[in-house]
Design an enzyme around this catalytic site. Structure first.
Site, PDB file in Angstrom:
ATOM      1  N   LYS A  46       0.831  -1.207   0.000  1.00  0.00           N
ATOM      2  CA  LYS A  46       0.000   0.000   0.000  1.00  0.00           C
ATOM      3  C   LYS A  46       0.868   1.260   0.000  1.00  0.00           C
ATOM      4  O   LYS A  46       0.614   2.189  -0.763  1.00  0.00           O
ATOM      5  CB  LYS A  46      -0.915  -0.044   1.232  1.00  0.00           C
ATOM      6  N   ARG A  66      -9.076  11.935  12.259  1.00  0.00           N
ATOM      7  CA  ARG A  66      -7.628  11.759  12.477  1.00  0.00           C
ATOM      8  C   ARG A  66      -6.879  13.088  12.403  1.00  0.00           C
ATOM      9  O   ARG A  66      -7.241  13.975  11.637  1.00  0.00           O
ATOM     10  CB  ARG A  66      -7.077  10.737  11.466  1.00  0.00           C
ATOM     11  N   ARG A  72       2.801   5.953  -3.283  1.00  0.00           N
ATOM     12  CA  ARG A  72       3.958   6.765  -3.683  1.00  0.00           C
ATOM     13  C   ARG A  72       4.221   6.660  -5.185  1.00  0.00           C
ATOM     14  O   ARG A  72       4.590   7.643  -5.835  1.00  0.00           O
ATOM     15  CB  ARG A  72       5.189   6.350  -2.869  1.00  0.00           C
ATOM     16  N   GLY A  87      -5.237   7.726   5.540  1.00  0.00           N
ATOM     17  CA  GLY A  87      -4.370   8.729   6.169  1.00  0.00           C
ATOM     18  C   GLY A  87      -3.129   8.992   5.331  1.00  0.00           C
ATOM     19  O   GLY A  87      -2.669  10.138   5.213  1.00  0.00           O
ATOM     20  N   ASP A  89       1.697  -1.190  11.815  1.00  0.00           N
ATOM     21  CA  ASP A  89       0.371  -1.642  11.371  1.00  0.00           C
ATOM     22  C   ASP A  89       0.076  -3.084  11.781  1.00  0.00           C
ATOM     23  O   ASP A  89      -0.993  -3.606  11.487  1.00  0.00           O
ATOM     24  CB  ASP A  89       0.259  -1.518   9.844  1.00  0.00           C
ATOM     25  N   ARG A  98      -7.656  -3.463   9.384  1.00  0.00           N
ATOM     26  CA  ARG A  98      -6.724  -4.403  10.021  1.00  0.00           C
ATOM     27  C   ARG A  98      -7.355  -5.095  11.229  1.00  0.00           C
ATOM     28  O   ARG A  98      -7.017  -6.239  11.549  1.00  0.00           O
ATOM     29  CB  ARG A  98      -5.427  -3.708  10.381  1.00  0.00           C
ATOM     30  N   LYS A 145      -4.715   5.812  14.549  1.00  0.00           N
ATOM     31  CA  LYS A 145      -4.788   5.087  13.265  1.00  0.00           C
ATOM     32  C   LYS A 145      -6.236   5.114  12.761  1.00  0.00           C
ATOM     33  O   LYS A 145      -7.017   5.947  13.188  1.00  0.00           O
ATOM     34  CB  LYS A 145      -4.257   3.660  13.448  1.00  0.00           C
TER      35      LYS A 145
HETATM   36  C1  S3P Z   1       2.473   4.703   6.216  1.00  0.00           C
HETATM   37  C2  S3P Z   1       3.016   5.029   7.421  1.00  0.00           C
HETATM   38  C3  S3P Z   1       2.444   4.588   8.721  1.00  0.00           C
HETATM   39  C4  S3P Z   1       1.456   3.449   8.563  1.00  0.00           C
HETATM   40  C5  S3P Z   1       0.535   3.639   7.400  1.00  0.00           C
HETATM   41  C6  S3P Z   1       1.301   3.801   6.104  1.00  0.00           C
HETATM   42  C7  S3P Z   1       3.110   5.227   4.997  1.00  0.00           C
HETATM   43  O1  S3P Z   1       1.788   5.700   9.316  1.00  0.00           O
HETATM   44  O2  S3P Z   1       0.691   3.291   9.748  1.00  0.00           O
HETATM   45  O3  S3P Z   1      -0.353   2.533   7.270  1.00  0.00           O
HETATM   46  O4  S3P Z   1       2.799   4.733   3.886  1.00  0.00           O
HETATM   47  O5  S3P Z   1       3.925   6.151   5.109  1.00  0.00           O
HETATM   48  P1  S3P Z   1       2.635   6.769  10.215  1.00  0.00           P
HETATM   49  O6  S3P Z   1       3.737   7.192   9.373  1.00  0.00           O
HETATM   50  O7  S3P Z   1       1.723   7.895  10.527  1.00  0.00           O
HETATM   51  O8  S3P Z   1       3.016   5.970  11.427  1.00  0.00           O
END
Ligand code: S3P
Length: 443
Positions: free
Chosen positions: A27, A127, A32, A99, A324, A398, A351
């Site tokens: 993911k 969030r 990205r 997020g 995660d 999750r 989260k």
């Molecule tokens: C992610 C970073 C993590 C993770 C999210 C994906 C990412 O969050 O929990 O599922 O792709 O950069 P945080 O960077 O806020 O911990």
């Protein structure tokens, strides 16, 4: 697939899990690849993109910002507009449950000179966005959000951005990436200091697209330097399977007697593999085969075999590399005999749900004692959880998948209140688990 699932599902004790599978694409890397592709000149081909709801939101947002995105067989093609070349979206950008999509996009929008508004579903609108708004405002961009820095968020980006120098107050790859993405269209060097290392997919992919990124080691963390206004050149991306998704069938195989499965082509970036380290400490029979480098990321196949697990104690500094995976690790701990203590879980509170409280409630619903002490989760594993509970999933994919894995080994079936969010990260989860022999049914 979502259309085959009813919102409620239950899982019941299963026969041994066997077989060889792959899981959907990573993911983090998928978001990205779409974003960097949209900021590069030329056409980027992405193979193995996760076609989950979260990533599809990013694809829709990048097309609304002027990139041209299409499917070509199993691949995705992105024709980018170059750094600073995105255009004002005609409507609100809806980031759904994601997020990562919202925070990374905030970085991109901060240094594009137009107006944009982002929103999300009820979970994402709870969030905190202040963690990106505060640093990004120093570029000269203007943000207005709801109370507490919540979405919807409006952004008036700047075309003349100042580069940022920022020390992360929380270990967050999302915040780090937002700052680096903003720095792409700022003059000079952007610097981000992270006290604890977090996943470095942004840094790896920036280099892959031709940006200049260097890293200076600090005591426990590092400082990342990015040279602004590079010409990003389109570059093909091969997305490995998501280790955070592979975690579910792997833990299921460890817990169901007689199981042995292989999950092929999993991303094994060391900043993502804290769960596998912990499971090994618990005695798990996990083997990595075909370890190789693929598109700048380590990849391998994992073989997992049923093991009677020991309890564990995880140190706080390991949390970012398995951030995660705590709900599924908690299931493994509930199945182990003895007391496990998972330390330093404060970030779980922000989260997709309050995952610390929701994970403890899930374990209790399976008839196993669990308590929260400060930022730690303590689980009193019994070796044979009775099960029989209903798990509230709070719009959190999750939690839903972890509860369904729990039910594979509890005495009585486990039920979840809503399976629909599984599609945010793992479309086809129930069908894939059933192909291994798991008993998951619509309830
Ligand atoms: C992610 C970073 C993590 C993770 C999210 C994906 C990412 O969050 O929990 O599922 O792709 O950069 P945080 O960077 O806020 O911990």
């Amino acid at each position: 697939m979502l259309q085959n699932l009813r919102p409620h599902q239950s899982s019941r004790p299963s026969t041994p899990l066997t077989g060889t599978i792959t899981v959907p694409g990573d993911k983090s890397i998928s978001h990205r690849a779409l974003m960097f592709g949209a900021l590069a000149i030329g056409q980027t081909r992405i193979s193995g993109l996760l076609e989950g709801e979260d990533v599809l939101r990013t694809a829709a947002a990048m097309s609304a910002l002027g990139a041209s995105i299409s499917r070509d067989g199993a691949d995705w093609l992105v024709s980018g507009r170059g750094i600073g070349g995105l255009i004002e979206p005609a409507d609100v950008l809806d980031m759904g449950n994601s997020g990562t999509a919202a925070r990374l996009l905030a970085g991109i929008l901060a240094t594009h000179p137009f107006y944009a508004v982002m929103t999300g579903d009820a979970s994402l609108r709870k969030r905190p966005m202040g963690r990106v708004i505060t640093p990004l405002a120093a570029t000269g961009a203007r943000f207005s959000a709801r109370a507490g820095g919540r979405l919807p968020l409006s952004i008036e980006g700047t075309g003349d951005a100042l580069p940022l120098a920022y020390k992360l107050p929380v270990a967050s790859a999302q915040v780090k990436s937002a700052i680096l993405l903003a720095g792409l269209n700022a003059r000079g060097i952007t610097e981000v200091e992270e006290p604890e290392p977090t996943r470095d997919h942004s840094e790896n992919m920036l280099r892959h697209f031709g940006a200049e990124v260097s890293v200076t080691a600090q005591r426990s963390g590092k400082i990342i330097h990015l040279t602004g206004q590079p010409e990003l050149r389109a570059a093909d991306v091969l997305v490995p399977g998501d280790p955070s998704s592979a975690a579910f069938p792997i833990v299921a195989a460890l817990l169901v007697p007689g199981s042995r499965i292989t999950v092929e082509n999993i991303g094994l970036n060391p900043l993502r593999t804290g769960l596998f380290t912990t499971l090994r400490e618990m005695g798990a029979a996990l083997m990595v085969q075909n370890f190789r480098l693929q598109g700048g990321e380590p990849v391998g196949d994992i073989v997992a075999e049923y093991t009677e697990l020991k309890p564990c104690g995880t140190p706080p500094e390991r949390a970012p590399s398995m951030i995660d995976e705590f709900p599924i690790l908690a299931i493994a701990c509930a199945a182990a005999r003895g007391v496990s203590r998972l330390r330093g879980l404060h970030e779980l509170r922000v989260k997709e749900s309050d995952r610390l409280a929701a994970t403890a409630a899930m374990i209790l619903a399976g008839g196993v004692r669990a308590e929260i002490e400060g930022d730690d989760l303590i689980i009193h594993g019994t070796g044979n959880p009775p099960g029989g509970g209903l798990v509230a999933t709070h719009m959190d994919h999750r939690l839903a998948m972890s509860a369904l894995v729990f039910g594979q080994m509890t005495g009585a079936p486990m039920k979840i209140d809503d399976a629909s969010f599984i599609d945010t990260s793992f479309p086809g989860f129930a069908a894939l688990m059933r192909s291994l022999g798991a008993a998951i049914i619509a309830a």
